[in-house]
Design a protein around this motif. Structure first.
Motif, PDB file in Angstrom:
ATOM      1  N   GLU A  54       0.961  -1.236  -0.023  1.00 23.38           N
ATOM      2  CA  GLU A  54      -0.205  -0.051   0.135  1.00 23.38           C
ATOM      3  C   GLU A  54       0.781   1.076   0.017  1.00 23.38           C
ATOM      4  N   ARG A  55       1.854   1.232   0.709  1.00 21.76           N
ATOM      5  CA  ARG A  55       2.840   2.437   0.628  1.00 21.76           C
ATOM      6  C   ARG A  55       3.639   2.493  -0.665  1.00 21.76           C
ATOM      7  N   GLN A  57       2.448   1.759  -3.582  1.00 16.69           N
ATOM      8  CA  GLN A  57       1.451   1.985  -4.529  1.00 16.69           C
ATOM      9  C   GLN A  57       1.636   3.813  -4.842  1.00 16.69           C
ATOM     10  N   SER A  58       1.635   4.310  -3.451  1.00 12.25           N
ATOM     11  CA  SER A  58       1.650   5.939  -3.703  1.00 12.25           C
ATOM     12  C   SER A  58       3.151   6.258  -3.964  1.00 12.25           C
ATOM     13  N   ALA A  59       4.008   5.457  -4.108  1.00 10.02           N
ATOM     14  CA  ALA A  59       5.378   5.824  -4.438  1.00 10.02           C
ATOM     15  C   ALA A  59       6.005   5.646  -5.779  1.00 10.02           C
ATOM     16  N   GLN A  62       9.173   6.992  -7.645  1.00 10.17           N
ATOM     17  CA  GLN A  62      10.334   7.604  -6.487  1.00 10.17           C
ATOM     18  C   GLN A  62      11.446   6.497  -6.517  1.00 10.17           C
ATOM     19  N   ILE A  92      10.249   5.573   1.271  1.00  5.24           N
ATOM     20  CA  ILE A  92       8.924   5.693   1.113  1.00  5.24           C
ATOM     21  C   ILE A  92       8.112   6.431   2.137  1.00  5.24           C
TER      22      ILE A  92
END
Length: 94
Positions: A54-55, A57-59, A62, A92
């Protein structure tokens, strides 16, 4: 433990099937310097636990440094994300 650095390029879920359990995967793209000075791009796909996924996915996009483990199975290098790792020092966002 070893570390790998690269750019997160994808995060996806593989649903369960008759043969395999459901899994969460991330893909990293990194540089592998060659002897002659050129650089070869290589992709690494890792299974990760749901909270880490889940972390990730938003990264996407990066650059990160992640812990990895590896072993040889039937002549093939197998890489994995250590189960005890939280990914906190990966760069992250929490």
């Amino acid at each position: 433990m070893y570390k790998v650095s690269g750019t997160i390029i994808n995060a996806f879920h593989s649903p369960a099937s008759e043969k395999y359990e459901a899994s969460y995967k991330i893909q990293l793209l990194g540089d592998n310097p060659l002897v002659d000075g050129q650089v070869k791009k290589e992709m690494l796909t890792l299974n990760v636990p749901l909270p880490i996924f889940e972390r990730f996915q938003s990264a996407i996009g990066q650059n990160v440094t992640l812990p990895i483990g590896f072993y040889i199975k039937n002549g093939t290098l197998v890489t994995f994300f250590p189960k005890h790792s939280t990914g906190e020092k990966s760069g992250i966002p929490a």
